[in-house]
Motif scaffolding. Structure first.
Motif, short mmCIF file in Angstrom:
data_model
loop_
_atom_site.label_atom_id
_atom_site.label_comp_id
_atom_site.label_asym_id
_atom_site.label_seq_id
_atom_site.Cartn_x
_atom_site.Cartn_y
_atom_site.Cartn_z
N VAL A 1 7.38 3.07 5.35
CA VAL A 1 8.17 3.79 4.36
C VAL A 1 7.38 5.00 3.88
CG1 VAL A 1 9.54 1.80 3.61
CG2 VAL A 1 7.38 2.32 2.44
N VAL A 2 8.11 5.96 3.34
CA VAL A 2 7.51 7.16 2.77
C VAL A 2 7.86 7.21 1.29
CG1 VAL A 2 7.50 9.68 2.80
CG2 VAL A 2 7.65 8.41 4.95
N ILE A 3 6.83 7.39 0.46
CA ILE A 3 7.00 7.53 -0.98
C ILE A 3 6.11 8.68 -1.44
CG2 ILE A 3 6.69 6.45 -3.24
CD1 ILE A 3 7.23 3.80 -1.90
N ASP A 4 6.70 9.61 -2.16
CA ASP A 4 5.94 10.75 -2.69
C ASP A 4 5.07 11.40 -1.62
OD1 ASP A 4 7.06 10.39 -5.22
OD2 ASP A 4 5.46 9.04 -5.84
N ASN A 5 5.64 11.63 -0.45
CA ASN A 5 4.96 12.28 0.67
C ASN A 5 3.79 11.48 1.23
OD1 ASN A 5 6.74 14.51 0.63
ND2 ASN A 5 5.56 15.38 -1.04
N ASN A 6 3.78 10.18 0.98
CA ASN A 6 2.75 9.30 1.54
C ASN A 6 3.41 8.26 2.43
OD1 ASN A 6 0.33 10.30 0.26
ND2 ASN A 6 1.21 9.55 -1.65
N LEU A 7 2.71 7.88 3.48
CA LEU A 7 3.19 6.93 4.47
C LEU A 7 2.53 5.57 4.22
CD1 LEU A 7 4.74 6.64 7.21
CD2 LEU A 7 2.65 7.39 8.32
N TYR A 8 3.35 4.51 4.10
CA TYR A 8 2.85 3.17 3.80
C TYR A 8 3.36 2.17 4.83
CZ TYR A 8 1.76 5.03 -0.83
OH TYR A 8 1.25 5.78 -1.86
N ILE A 9 2.52 1.17 5.12
CA ILE A 9 2.90 0.05 5.97
C ILE A 9 2.41 -1.23 5.30
CG2 ILE A 9 2.91 1.35 8.13
CD1 ILE A 9 0.14 0.13 8.76
N ARG A 10 2.98 -2.34 5.76
CA ARG A 10 2.55 -3.66 5.28
C ARG A 10 2.38 -4.59 6.47
NH1 ARG A 10 6.51 -4.54 0.02
NH2 ARG A 10 5.19 -3.37 -1.42
N ALA A 11 1.43 -5.51 6.32
CA ALA A 11 1.19 -6.53 7.34
C ALA A 11 2.06 -7.74 7.03
CB ALA A 11 -0.28 -6.92 7.38
N HIS A 12 3.00 -8.03 7.89
CA HIS A 12 3.91 -9.16 7.71
C HIS A 12 3.14 -10.46 7.47
CE1 HIS A 12 6.56 -12.43 9.13
NE2 HIS A 12 7.52 -11.70 8.58
N ALA B 1 7.93 -9.74 0.21
CA ALA B 1 7.37 -10.92 -0.43
C ALA B 1 5.90 -10.67 -0.82
CB ALA B 1 7.48 -12.12 0.52
N THR B 2 5.32 -11.59 -1.53
CA THR B 2 3.96 -11.45 -2.06
C THR B 2 2.91 -11.26 -0.97
OG1 THR B 2 4.55 -12.78 -3.96
CG2 THR B 2 2.21 -12.54 -3.51
N ILE B 3 2.97 -12.04 0.11
CA ILE B 3 1.92 -12.00 1.14
C ILE B 3 1.80 -10.61 1.77
CG2 ILE B 3 1.26 -12.89 3.42
CD1 ILE B 3 2.11 -15.67 2.36
N PRO B 4 2.88 -10.00 2.28
CA PRO B 4 2.72 -8.65 2.84
C PRO B 4 2.45 -7.59 1.78
CG PRO B 4 4.90 -9.55 3.37
CD PRO B 4 4.18 -10.56 2.57
N THR B 5 2.97 -7.80 0.58
CA THR B 5 2.73 -6.81 -0.49
C THR B 5 1.24 -6.66 -0.75
OG1 THR B 5 4.88 -7.21 -1.50
CG2 THR B 5 3.21 -6.23 -2.90
N LYS B 6 0.50 -7.75 -0.65
CA LYS B 6 -0.95 -7.70 -0.85
C LYS B 6 -1.68 -7.01 0.31
CE LYS B 6 -1.30 -11.67 -3.88
NZ LYS B 6 -1.86 -13.01 -4.07
N ALA B 7 -0.97 -6.83 1.43
CA ALA B 7 -1.57 -6.21 2.63
C ALA B 7 -0.88 -4.88 2.93
CB ALA B 7 -1.45 -7.17 3.81
#
Length: 132
Positions: free
Chosen positions: A45-56, A118-124
């Motif tokens: 996802v992109v937020i405020d011109n930044n690229l983010y990913i999460r580890a499932h 969920a909590t687990i990927p949010t932390k990663a």
């Protein structure tokens, strides 16, 4: 050197190209810091011109561990390769909520959306920035 260090950012043009895709491929470095890991296709996802990913799989995911240890690698997005930096993003509730909402907006109705917010990927969660 005076002044603040400024992290390189994605251009609006790059982010617009990325946004037309559902996923990117990431390749963090292996422990040698030179060899790229096997490509992994992942939502972003992109937020405020930044690229983010999460580890499932969360903090124990092998690619996540390589990303935070080596802090660098490459991604393939919109058909182009980019050398990148990976930065762990933790315990910033407002940002976590924004990223989760961006996942909901982008991937509504797709599986495994509920798992990705969920909590687990949010932390990663990782911030991906371009590297010179």
């Amino acid at each position: 050197m005076k002044g603040k260090f400024k992290m390189k950012q994605w251009s609006k043009e790059e982010l617009n190209k990325f946004a037309d895709n559902d996923s990117i491929e990431i390749e963090p470095f292996y422990d040698d810091g030179k060899t790229h890991n096997t490509p992994i296709t992942i939502w972003f996802v992109v937020i405020d011109n930044n690229l983010y990913i999460r580890a499932h799989s969360g903090l124990n995911s092998k690619w996540y561990q390589s990303s935070i240890k080596q802090k660098a690698g490459k991604i393939t997005a919109a058909g182009k390769n980019y050398n990148v930096n990976f930065t762990a993003v933790r315990n910033i509730k407002e940002l976590d909520d924004q990223i989760s909402q961006a996942y909901k907006n982008k991937y509504a109705g797709q599986s495994p959306l509920e798992a990705m917010i969920a909590t687990i990927p949010t932390k990663a969660t990782l911030l991906i920035t371009p590297r010179d």
